[in-house]
Design a protein around this motif. Sequence first.
Motif, PDB file in Angstrom:
ATOM      1  N   VAL A  72      -1.610  -6.075  23.171  1.00 37.91           N
ATOM      2  CA  VAL A  72      -2.022  -4.798  22.568  1.00 37.91           C
ATOM      3  C   VAL A  72      -1.157  -4.483  21.353  1.00 37.91           C
ATOM      4  O   VAL A  72      -1.651  -3.972  20.341  1.00 37.91           O
ATOM      5  N   SER A  73       0.141  -4.772  21.435  1.00 36.59           N
ATOM      6  CA  SER A  73       1.037  -4.512  20.298  1.00 36.59           C
ATOM      7  C   SER A  73       0.637  -5.357  19.093  1.00 36.59           C
ATOM      8  O   SER A  73       0.633  -4.860  17.951  1.00 36.59           O
ATOM      9  N   LEU A  74       0.278  -6.617  19.343  1.00 36.14           N
ATOM     10  CA  LEU A  74      -0.148  -7.488  18.254  1.00 36.14           C
ATOM     11  C   LEU A  74      -1.448  -6.985  17.626  1.00 36.14           C
ATOM     12  O   LEU A  74      -1.585  -6.941  16.399  1.00 36.14           O
ATOM     13  N   ILE A  75      -2.404  -6.591  18.470  1.00 38.52           N
ATOM     14  CA  ILE A  75      -3.668  -6.062  17.962  1.00 38.52           C
ATOM     15  C   ILE A  75      -3.430  -4.793  17.161  1.00 38.52           C
ATOM     16  O   ILE A  75      -4.023  -4.588  16.090  1.00 38.52           O
ATOM     17  N   ALA A  76      -2.557  -3.911  17.676  1.00 42.01           N
ATOM     18  CA  ALA A  76      -2.261  -2.659  16.973  1.00 42.01           C
ATOM     19  C   ALA A  76      -1.650  -2.929  15.607  1.00 42.01           C
ATOM     20  O   ALA A  76      -2.016  -2.283  14.610  1.00 42.01           O
ATOM     21  N   ALA A  77      -0.734  -3.891  15.533  1.00 45.67           N
ATOM     22  CA  ALA A  77      -0.103  -4.217  14.250  1.00 45.67           C
ATOM     23  C   ALA A  77      -1.135  -4.734  13.246  1.00 45.67           C
ATOM     24  O   ALA A  77      -1.128  -4.353  12.074  1.00 45.67           O
ATOM     25  N   VAL A  78      -2.048  -5.605  13.722  1.00 43.35           N
ATOM     26  CA  VAL A  78      -3.073  -6.155  12.833  1.00 43.35           C
ATOM     27  C   VAL A  78      -4.024  -5.062  12.368  1.00 43.35           C
ATOM     28  O   VAL A  78      -4.365  -4.972  11.175  1.00 43.35           O
ATOM     29  N   LEU A  79      -4.464  -4.189  13.287  1.00 45.96           N
ATOM     30  CA  LEU A  79      -5.405  -3.128  12.927  1.00 45.96           C
ATOM     31  C   LEU A  79      -4.789  -2.136  11.944  1.00 45.96           C
ATOM     32  O   LEU A  79      -5.438  -1.697  10.986  1.00 45.96           O
ATOM     33  N   ILE A  80      -3.535  -1.770  12.179  1.00 47.11           N
ATOM     34  CA  ILE A  80      -2.870  -0.833  11.272  1.00 47.11           C
ATOM     35  C   ILE A  80      -2.697  -1.453   9.890  1.00 47.11           C
ATOM     36  O   ILE A  80      -2.921  -0.800   8.865  1.00 47.11           O
ATOM     37  N   SER A  81      -2.337  -2.735   9.848  1.00 50.64           N
ATOM     38  CA  SER A  81      -2.188  -3.423   8.556  1.00 50.64           C
ATOM     39  C   SER A  81      -3.513  -3.478   7.813  1.00 50.64           C
ATOM     40  O   SER A  81      -3.574  -3.228   6.599  1.00 50.64           O
ATOM     41  N   LEU A  82      -4.599  -3.800   8.528  1.00 50.70           N
ATOM     42  CA  LEU A  82      -5.913  -3.835   7.893  1.00 50.70           C
ATOM     43  C   LEU A  82      -6.347  -2.457   7.409  1.00 50.70           C
ATOM     44  O   LEU A  82      -6.961  -2.325   6.345  1.00 50.70           O
ATOM     45  N   SER A  83      -6.034  -1.425   8.187  1.00 54.94           N
ATOM     46  CA  SER A  83      -6.386  -0.062   7.780  1.00 54.94           C
ATOM     47  C   SER A  83      -5.662   0.336   6.494  1.00 54.94           C
ATOM     48  O   SER A  83      -6.259   0.913   5.583  1.00 54.94           O
ATOM     49  N   VAL A  84      -4.366   0.009   6.426  1.00 57.29           N
ATOM     50  CA  VAL A  84      -3.600   0.308   5.204  1.00 57.29           C
ATOM     51  C   VAL A  84      -4.168  -0.459   4.023  1.00 57.29           C
ATOM     52  O   VAL A  84      -4.291   0.079   2.902  1.00 57.29           O
ATOM     53  N   LEU A  85      -4.548  -1.726   4.245  1.00 58.60           N
ATOM     54  CA  LEU A  85      -5.119  -2.539   3.172  1.00 58.60           C
ATOM     55  C   LEU A  85      -6.424  -1.939   2.668  1.00 58.60           C
ATOM     56  O   LEU A  85      -6.639  -1.825   1.452  1.00 58.60           O
ATOM     57  N   VAL A  86      -7.299  -1.541   3.586  1.00 58.32           N
ATOM     58  CA  VAL A  86      -8.587  -0.957   3.190  1.00 58.32           C
ATOM     59  C   VAL A  86      -8.385   0.360   2.462  1.00 58.32           C
ATOM     60  O   VAL A  86      -9.037   0.631   1.437  1.00 58.32           O
ATOM     61  N   LEU A  87      -7.482   1.205   2.945  1.00 56.66           N
ATOM     62  CA  LEU A  87      -7.216   2.488   2.283  1.00 56.66           C
ATOM     63  C   LEU A  87      -6.672   2.270   0.876  1.00 56.66           C
ATOM     64  O   LEU A  87      -7.068   2.960  -0.077  1.00 56.66           O
ATOM     65  N   THR A  88      -5.764   1.305   0.733  1.00 56.29           N
ATOM     66  CA  THR A  88      -5.189   1.018  -0.581  1.00 56.29           C
ATOM     67  C   THR A  88      -6.254   0.546  -1.560  1.00 56.29           C
ATOM     68  O   THR A  88      -6.343   1.027  -2.703  1.00 56.29           O
ATOM     69  N   GLN A  89      -7.085  -0.396  -1.126  1.00 59.97           N
ATOM     70  CA  GLN A  89      -8.124  -0.922  -2.007  1.00 59.97           C
ATOM     71  C   GLN A  89      -9.200   0.118  -2.303  1.00 59.97           C
ATOM     72  O   GLN A  89      -9.785   0.118  -3.383  1.00 59.97           O
ATOM     73  N   THR A  90      -9.448   1.015  -1.354  1.00 60.25           N
ATOM     74  CA  THR A  90     -10.406   2.098  -1.605  1.00 60.25           C
ATOM     75  C   THR A  90      -9.912   3.006  -2.718  1.00 60.25           C
ATOM     76  O   THR A  90     -10.686   3.404  -3.609  1.00 60.25           O
ATOM     77  N   ASN A  91      -8.637   3.336  -2.699  1.00 61.12           N
ATOM     78  CA  ASN A  91      -8.073   4.164  -3.768  1.00 61.12           C
ATOM     79  C   ASN A  91      -8.152   3.464  -5.122  1.00 61.12           C
ATOM     80  O   ASN A  91      -8.453   4.093  -6.143  1.00 61.12           O
ATOM     81  N   VAL A  92      -7.905   2.146  -5.125  1.00 62.48           N
ATOM     82  CA  VAL A  92      -7.999   1.390  -6.375  1.00 62.48           C
ATOM     83  C   VAL A  92      -9.428   1.403  -6.902  1.00 62.48           C
ATOM     84  O   VAL A  92      -9.676   1.619  -8.097  1.00 62.48           O
ATOM     85  N   VAL A  93     -10.390   1.187  -6.009  1.00 64.48           N
ATOM     86  CA  VAL A  93     -11.794   1.153  -6.421  1.00 64.48           C
ATOM     87  C   VAL A  93     -12.239   2.518  -6.935  1.00 64.48           C
ATOM     88  O   VAL A  93     -12.931   2.611  -7.957  1.00 64.48           O
ATOM     89  N   VAL A  94     -11.857   3.588  -6.240  1.00 57.84           N
ATOM     90  CA  VAL A  94     -12.268   4.938  -6.656  1.00 57.84           C
ATOM     91  C   VAL A  94     -11.733   5.266  -8.038  1.00 57.84           C
ATOM     92  O   VAL A  94     -12.457   5.766  -8.911  1.00 57.84           O
ATOM     93  N   SER A  95     -10.445   4.987  -8.270  1.00 60.05           N
ATOM     94  CA  SER A  95      -9.855   5.281  -9.585  1.00 60.05           C
ATOM     95  C   SER A  95     -10.482   4.424 -10.681  1.00 60.05           C
ATOM     96  O   SER A  95     -10.721   4.902 -11.802  1.00 60.05           O
ATOM     97  N   THR A  96     -10.795   3.165 -10.374  1.00 61.53           N
ATOM     98  CA  THR A  96     -11.398   2.276 -11.371  1.00 61.53           C
ATOM     99  C   THR A  96     -12.825   2.682 -11.676  1.00 61.53           C
ATOM    100  O   THR A  96     -13.271   2.619 -12.831  1.00 61.53           O
ATOM    101  N   VAL A  97     -13.572   3.110 -10.657  1.00 60.74           N
ATOM    102  CA  VAL A  97     -14.953   3.559 -10.873  1.00 60.74           C
ATOM    103  C   VAL A  97     -14.985   4.774 -11.786  1.00 60.74           C
ATOM    104  O   VAL A  97     -15.833   4.891 -12.679  1.00 60.74           O
ATOM    105  N   LEU A  98     -14.063   5.700 -11.570  1.00 62.68           N
ATOM    106  CA  LEU A  98     -13.984   6.874 -12.450  1.00 62.68           C
ATOM    107  C   LEU A  98     -13.691   6.452 -13.884  1.00 62.68           C
ATOM    108  O   LEU A  98     -14.211   7.027 -14.840  1.00 62.68           O
ATOM    109  N   GLN A  99     -12.847   5.428 -14.046  1.00 65.16           N
ATOM    110  CA  GLN A  99     -12.482   4.961 -15.378  1.00 65.16           C
ATOM    111  C   GLN A  99     -13.653   4.271 -16.084  1.00 65.16           C
ATOM    112  O   GLN A  99     -13.859   4.444 -17.285  1.00 65.16           O
TER     113      GLN A  99
END
Length: 368
Positions: A72-99
Amino acid sequence: MHSDPNRLQLWFLGIIAFAVILFLLVQAKFILISFSIALMLFSLTSGAIGYLQTLRIGQARLSVLLASILAVSLIAAVLISLSVLVLTQTNVVVSTVLQYSGPAREAVAEIFGWIGDDAEAAVLSWLSEVKIAPWLATVAGQAGNLASGTVLVILFIGFLFLERVWFSNKLENLLDDPARAHRIEAILSSIVHRVNRYLVVKAAISTITGALVYLMMRLLGLELAFAMGVLTFILNFIPNIGSIVATLVVALVGYVQTGEQFTGLALLSVIGALQFTVGQVLEPLLLGNTLQLSSLGIILSLAFWAAVWGVLGMFLAVPIMVAIMIICSHVPRLRPIAILLSQKGLPDLAGHRDAAGLDATDIDRKVA
């Protein structure tokens, strides 16, 4: 003569039951989606506990509880890392789309320039009326829900790992029939086997495709290369439709950034050929007879779950369809549904064989 009123009453009760279930699916979609994702991740990683239990630290072996905690700890670490990655890339895409929102409208309108100046002006006028901000706000909101959804999925997985130890005993005591309990466990094993292989193959192929998209955009010196690679990886989990959308989006992003139709067409052609090879050659080769789902059934399942659960429902459409097909194949009155959902009318073709070498059909015959 007396059977017609009873049959009509049964139909009405079925319609009412379907309406109630549909209402519950919509109202509790956040919890149900999180639980569905947790079930898939649990089935994918449940074998990890058996592996961890074989590990030794000196003469000591890991207990089931400790192995579950580590998994469960391994799964939690992977899921949290993927969530941070998706959130980061979403912010990049949103700012670039506005530009690029202004140049993007002009670039898309130029595509229709071959029809005439009037057509180009009309398309540009129509695109100018499209409000991008509300769409971006919706995307940002969905990304924000990802964090709470991740926490809920991790909690569900933890409780599923705790329950797995006593599941067989509970099932046997609940049914009070070892043969029926064995049959149900075989059905569940078949569902897990097919869904797991589908997810593993899909993840591997999507990773390769996303990496190739990233490398191609990097070689062309385009922005959003990593974001487009992640987007391609995610959308490839939506059968049939996802790869088409990913290809069009990547080609459009390349065309908007460079303003050159050749770049857009090159990306469209190369990535389209790559997606076609993966979808029509590599994926069927690796999956074999694992799914054998009807193409029409997949499209209808995508449409239904998209209407009920939105975009996330499209990601879960195939695993849910596999489960429904296998369950219906073991219920005589529902077997016609399984036949319709299968590709060749043989829902047991890829039945998972249990430890005794019996597939699902053999178990049905043995129990009967």
